[in-house]
Write a protein that holds these residues in place. Structure first.
Motif, PDB file in Angstrom:
ATOM      1  N   GLU A  48       0.826  -1.205   0.000  1.00 54.88           N
ATOM      2  CA  GLU A  48       0.000   0.000   0.000  1.00 54.88           C
ATOM      3  C   GLU A  48       0.866   1.263   0.000  1.00 54.88           C
ATOM      4  O   GLU A  48       0.499   2.268  -0.612  1.00 54.88           O
ATOM      5  CB  GLU A  48      -0.923  -0.016   1.221  1.00 54.88           C
ATOM      6  N   ALA A  49       2.006   1.198   0.674  1.00 56.28           N
ATOM      7  CA  ALA A  49       2.907   2.357   0.694  1.00 56.28           C
ATOM      8  C   ALA A  49       3.442   2.654  -0.702  1.00 56.28           C
ATOM      9  O   ALA A  49       3.535   3.818  -1.106  1.00 56.28           O
ATOM     10  CB  ALA A  49       4.050   2.107   1.669  1.00 56.28           C
ATOM     11  N   VAL A  50       3.803   1.618  -1.448  1.00 57.75           N
ATOM     12  CA  VAL A  50       4.278   1.828  -2.817  1.00 57.75           C
ATOM     13  C   VAL A  50       3.181   2.460  -3.663  1.00 57.75           C
ATOM     14  O   VAL A  50       3.424   3.407  -4.430  1.00 57.75           O
ATOM     15  CB  VAL A  50       4.758   0.496  -3.430  1.00 57.75           C
ATOM     16  N   ASP A  51       1.959   1.973  -3.518  1.00 62.85           N
ATOM     17  CA  ASP A  51       0.846   2.562  -4.262  1.00 62.85           C
ATOM     18  C   ASP A  51       0.615   4.013  -3.858  1.00 62.85           C
ATOM     19  O   ASP A  51       0.276   4.859  -4.695  1.00 62.85           O
ATOM     20  CB  ASP A  51      -0.431   1.753  -4.023  1.00 62.85           C
ATOM     21  N   VAL A 121      12.416   1.142  -0.625  1.00 62.66           N
ATOM     22  CA  VAL A 121      13.189   1.740  -1.714  1.00 62.66           C
ATOM     23  C   VAL A 121      13.230   0.808  -2.918  1.00 62.66           C
ATOM     24  O   VAL A 121      12.955   1.223  -4.056  1.00 62.66           O
ATOM     25  CB  VAL A 121      14.615   2.073  -1.243  1.00 62.66           C
ATOM     26  N   LEU A 122      13.552  -0.464  -2.677  1.00 63.12           N
ATOM     27  CA  LEU A 122      13.672  -1.405  -3.790  1.00 63.12           C
ATOM     28  C   LEU A 122      12.321  -1.679  -4.446  1.00 63.12           C
ATOM     29  O   LEU A 122      12.223  -1.744  -5.676  1.00 63.12           O
ATOM     30  CB  LEU A 122      14.298  -2.711  -3.298  1.00 63.12           C
ATOM     31  N   ALA A 123      11.276  -1.850  -3.644  1.00 64.42           N
ATOM     32  CA  ALA A 123       9.956  -2.125  -4.218  1.00 64.42           C
ATOM     33  C   ALA A 123       9.473  -0.951  -5.057  1.00 64.42           C
ATOM     34  O   ALA A 123       8.895  -1.133  -6.135  1.00 64.42           O
ATOM     35  CB  ALA A 123       8.957  -2.428  -3.100  1.00 64.42           C
ATOM     36  N   THR A 124       9.721   0.274  -4.596  1.00 61.83           N
ATOM     37  CA  THR A 124       9.297   1.448  -5.355  1.00 61.83           C
ATOM     38  C   THR A 124      10.137   1.606  -6.619  1.00 61.83           C
ATOM     39  O   THR A 124       9.613   1.971  -7.682  1.00 61.83           O
ATOM     40  CB  THR A 124       9.410   2.711  -4.486  1.00 61.83           C
ATOM     41  N   ALA A 125      11.435   1.325  -6.521  1.00 59.64           N
ATOM     42  CA  ALA A 125      12.292   1.431  -7.700  1.00 59.64           C
ATOM     43  C   ALA A 125      11.860   0.440  -8.774  1.00 59.64           C
ATOM     44  O   ALA A 125      11.833   0.769  -9.971  1.00 59.64           O
ATOM     45  CB  ALA A 125      13.746   1.192  -7.303  1.00 59.64           C
ATOM     46  N   ARG A 126      11.523  -0.778  -8.367  1.00 58.38           N
ATOM     47  CA  ARG A 126      11.119  -1.799  -9.347  1.00 58.38           C
ATOM     48  C   ARG A 126       9.753  -1.504  -9.939  1.00 58.38           C
ATOM     49  O   ARG A 126       9.563  -1.539 -11.156  1.00 58.38           O
ATOM     50  CB  ARG A 126      11.149  -3.169  -8.671  1.00 58.38           C
ATOM     51  N   ALA A 127       8.785  -1.212  -9.080  1.00 60.49           N
ATOM     52  CA  ALA A 127       7.439  -0.939  -9.589  1.00 60.49           C
ATOM     53  C   ALA A 127       7.405   0.372 -10.372  1.00 60.49           C
ATOM     54  O   ALA A 127       6.665   0.494 -11.352  1.00 60.49           O
ATOM     55  CB  ALA A 127       6.448  -0.877  -8.433  1.00 60.49           C
ATOM     56  N   GLY A 128       8.219   1.327  -9.956  1.00 60.02           N
ATOM     57  CA  GLY A 128       8.192   2.634 -10.600  1.00 60.02           C
ATOM     58  C   GLY A 128       8.690   2.646 -12.028  1.00 60.02           C
ATOM     59  O   GLY A 128       8.477   3.631 -12.743  1.00 60.02           O
ATOM     60  N   ARG A 129       9.343   1.578 -12.456  1.00 62.19           N
ATOM     61  CA  ARG A 129       9.787   1.531 -13.849  1.00 62.19           C
ATOM     62  C   ARG A 129       8.605   1.561 -14.806  1.00 62.19           C
ATOM     63  O   ARG A 129       8.697   2.127 -15.900  1.00 62.19           O
ATOM     64  CB  ARG A 129      10.633   0.274 -14.084  1.00 62.19           C
ATOM     65  N   ASP A 130       7.497   0.969 -14.400  1.00 60.50           N
ATOM     66  CA  ASP A 130       6.301   0.979 -15.250  1.00 60.50           C
ATOM     67  C   ASP A 130       5.612   2.332 -15.247  1.00 60.50           C
ATOM     68  O   ASP A 130       4.772   2.594 -16.109  1.00 60.50           O
ATOM     69  CB  ASP A 130       5.320  -0.098 -14.777  1.00 60.50           C
ATOM     70  N   TRP A 131       5.934   3.183 -14.275  1.00 62.64           N
ATOM     71  CA  TRP A 131       5.287   4.487 -14.176  1.00 62.64           C
ATOM     72  C   TRP A 131       6.228   5.611 -14.594  1.00 62.64           C
ATOM     73  O   TRP A 131       5.855   6.785 -14.493  1.00 62.64           O
ATOM     74  CB  TRP A 131       4.838   4.758 -12.733  1.00 62.64           C
ATOM     75  N   SER A 132       7.453   5.265 -15.019  1.00 59.26           N
ATOM     76  CA  SER A 132       8.479   6.270 -15.343  1.00 59.26           C
ATOM     77  C   SER A 132       8.779   7.161 -14.139  1.00 59.26           C
ATOM     78  O   SER A 132       8.963   8.374 -14.264  1.00 59.26           O
ATOM     79  CB  SER A 132       8.039   7.129 -16.540  1.00 59.26           C
ATOM     80  N   ALA A 218      11.958   9.814   4.236  1.00 55.47           N
ATOM     81  CA  ALA A 218      13.090   9.658   5.156  1.00 55.47           C
ATOM     82  C   ALA A 218      13.317   8.174   5.409  1.00 55.47           C
ATOM     83  O   ALA A 218      12.506   7.515   6.062  1.00 55.47           O
ATOM     84  CB  ALA A 218      12.788  10.386   6.468  1.00 55.47           C
ATOM     85  N   VAL A 219      14.428   7.637   4.881  1.00 56.42           N
ATOM     86  CA  VAL A 219      14.644   6.186   4.932  1.00 56.42           C
ATOM     87  C   VAL A 219      15.876   5.768   5.721  1.00 56.42           C
ATOM     88  O   VAL A 219      16.177   4.581   5.822  1.00 56.42           O
ATOM     89  CB  VAL A 219      14.729   5.583   3.516  1.00 56.42           C
ATOM     90  N   GLY A 220      16.624   6.724   6.270  1.00 56.24           N
ATOM     91  CA  GLY A 220      17.698   6.382   7.192  1.00 56.24           C
ATOM     92  C   GLY A 220      18.755   5.465   6.628  1.00 56.24           C
ATOM     93  O   GLY A 220      19.346   5.715   5.573  1.00 56.24           O
TER      94      GLY A 220
END
Length: 323
Positions: A48-51, A121-132, A218-220
């Protein structure tokens, strides 16, 4: 009022939804939230955070996202100004395993796993490829930030890294702040990952959210872990809330206060009570108006008039009489 698109709290629901002592009013995200040690934590899973980050990137405006753990809440319990900064966040995620335990105790059974910074970070980087989705890395040292960028391109081929920057280990001057804002706006990122350590990174995302006009997260220590600069605790220790023991053993001089004192302050805050805020669903639309009644049937046709017979009637007799 908090930034972000938080739903209101239904007072009739809030009164009976406490675990322990009442802790004050809450603002919450769509799945609900709980307040512990004076800090709101949203009951949001990793997926849900990635979305949510994707939704933020599609809407103009700055957003502040905090990853909360026991140390965050311990600091907030002792520093009301810091607590206010975190509570202004648009999304406050449960990064520490103890917070997922508290959330389940509070009734959020879907919170089975924490929203771990490196995983986000990794989940957003991977999923974000489809969203540019475009990423900006801000924090740590020059070597670690560069290594993080390289590692992201290996773990998520095709990821768009719009910028990499390591700030000085001191407060920025006004001129440096203005130059930073220009660089970030010129790079046009959707997400700025901030790795400055707690509490500096939380204060940074709170202060610069509107100035940079993008989502700041903020991901520390995620910078160090993904880049390989520091060892992560084994998965079984992270899953069972024992990461603190691994990190304390690796860096006792730097982390003893955080884990030995901070954990005690956090547990005392939990003992004082956790307030639960249930999400209030949006009001139902009004029912459609009833259909109009059908028009009345037309009146039946009148019967035809009967014809008069020839030579009958008074008029006929008079006209037929000869003078």
């Amino acid at each position: 009022m908090d930034h972000g698109e938080h739903l209101g709290v239904d007072p009739s629901n809030r009164v009976g939804e406490h675990v322990g002592e009442h802790a004050g009013a809450c603002h919450l995200a769509a799945r609900g939230a709980f307040r512990c040690c004076g800090v709101r934590v949203d009951a949001v899973t990793l997926e849900e955070a990635v979305d949510r980050l994707r939704a933020f990137s599609r809407n103009a405006g700055g957003r502040a996202v905090h990853l909360c753990n026991a140390w965050t809440l311990a600091l907030a319990r002792r520093d009301p100004a810091f607590a206010d900064a975190v509570n202004r966040g648009d999304l406050n995620l449960a990064d520490g395993a103890p917070l997922t335990w508290v959330s389940r105790r509070a009734g959020f059974g879907h919170m089975r796993r924490r929203v771990y910074g490196p995983d986000l970070v990794l989940a957003t980087a991977r999923a974000g490829r489809d969203w540019s989705l475009r990423h900006y890395l801000y924090g740590s040292t020059t070597e670690v930030a560069a290594a993080l960028a390289r590692r992201l391109t290996e773990l998520a081929p095709g990821v768009e890294v719009a910028g990499v920057e390591s700030p000085p280990f001191r407060p920025l001057s006004r001129r440096e702040e203005a130059e930073l804002a220009k660089r970030v706006r010129r790079a046009r990122p959707d997400v700025v990952w901030v790795g400055l350590g707690t509490p500096l990174q939380d204060l940074f995302v709170d202060r610069f959210r509107d100035r940079l006009g993008v989502t700041l997260v903020a991901v520390g220590a995620a910078f160090d872990f993904i880049a390989g600069a520091k060892r992560q605790a084994p998965r079984w220790m992270r899953d069972h809330g024992l990461e603190w023991a691994f990190r304390l053993g690796a860096e006792p001089r730097r982390l003893w206060r955080r884990y030995l004192i901070g954990n005690l302050v956090f547990m005392a805050g939990v003992a004082r009570g956790v307030e639960v805020c249930r999400a209030v669903p949006p009001p139902s639309p009004p029912p459609p108006p009833p259909p109009a009644p059908p028009p009345p049937p037309p009146p039946p046709p009148l019967p035809p008039a009967a014809p008069h017979a020839a030579g009958t009637g008074a008029g006929a007799g008079v006209m037929g009489r000869r003078p």
